[in-house]
Design an enzyme around this catalytic site. Sequence first.
Site, PDB file in Angstrom:
ATOM      1  CG  HIS A  38      45.206  42.366  43.701  1.00 58.54           C
ATOM      2  ND1 HIS A  38      46.400  42.051  43.461  1.00 58.54           N
ATOM      3  CD2 HIS A  38      44.646  42.265  42.531  1.00 58.54           C
ATOM      4  CE1 HIS A  38      46.329  41.474  42.411  1.00 58.54           C
ATOM      5  NE2 HIS A  38      45.236  41.464  41.540  1.00 58.54           N
ATOM      6  N   GLY A 106      41.707  33.347  41.744  1.00 55.12           N
ATOM      7  CA  GLY A 106      42.720  34.056  42.409  1.00 55.12           C
ATOM      8  C   GLY A 106      44.317  33.527  42.279  1.00 55.12           C
ATOM      9  CD  GLU A 107      45.401  37.003  40.885  1.00 55.92           C
ATOM     10  OE1 GLU A 107      45.225  37.873  41.843  1.00 55.92           O
ATOM     11  OE2 GLU A 107      45.156  36.948  39.623  1.00 55.92           O
ATOM     12  N   GLY A 174      43.055  29.613  31.127  1.00 56.92           N
ATOM     13  CA  GLY A 174      43.506  28.554  30.545  1.00 56.92           C
ATOM     14  C   GLY A 174      42.065  27.843  30.044  1.00 56.92           C
TER      15      GLY A 174
END
Length: 340
Positions: A38, A106-107, A174
Amino acid sequence: MVRISFMVAHEQVNSRDLLKDVALMEENGLERCWSSDHYMPWWHTGASGGATWPWLGAALARTDDIQVGTSVTAPILRYNPAIVAQVFATLDSMFPGRTFLTVGTGESLNEVPTGNPWPPYPERLGRLKEAMHIIKRLGSEDWVDFEGTYYTMKKSNLYTKPETKIPLYVAALGSQSAELAGSEGDGLVTNELNPNLIKERLLPAFERGARQAGKDPDSMLKAVLMPASYDEDRQKALEAIGYWKGAAIKAFFDVNYPDPRDIEENGQAVGNDTLEKTMLVISSAEEGIKKLQKYADLGFTDIILVNSSPDRARFIELVAGQIAPAFEGAAGEPVTTTEA
């Protein structure tokens, strides 16, 4: 056999202390250590922010046999996939067969603060597909040319190549990314903890992708990752795992919401009852075995615990000594338990 291991969270714990943790994991016979990757954390108060890549090298140098890799590196925006390939090739050249790479879409809290836009999911998935092709080709070929929708490589060559084939896993929440994990990856890593969604959506998509690519999904890694906290005093265990309240809101994995202060503010709405239901909060080895059994029954080969205990060392010793041995049989087999 279901393998139990830990992920070290650089967002929550400083890098020096995480080196002590990985050394203790190896001393207690655990085979793998996963590492977050991160730029910004999931929580503001009491957070940390160490860079994962230098830590990986230090962790591998400090230990002898344990495998150390990431979950999850996003090679789509702040990281160029060619540089990701170079970093992990170098790690494997120094420590052959001891590293692995998990990639994902990713975020926003990692990509937007580093100056990047936050594209919609179809673009991020497309970038990930191209990035995986680049990473794999650079690890095995010389002078790579690549012309994609998002990336271009011209006569790109890694002069230091990996000594072994680095396992490349794909993180998925997902069905599309799960199918990609099966077709293009060496395994699936998910932090989806709803057994129905896992059984009805994720695992079928993963298996479909694997079979379409001519692979046997039963022989591939299937890992579930969850925040975990152990203490005989349950309230202390709950307080320690409260750091992950923001990450409990699944929408933050997809929407553009990059400020840890805002995520923390929204996370205050997540109560202890939700933590109990959605994360692993335990006060004994017996309780841990019972709660993890449902994921073994689903067919996961690996269960990854994000160690957020008040005393991380005690939890490592508990898992290595009592919880992990209970899952050394075949996945789905009933286990016998002993009191902690």
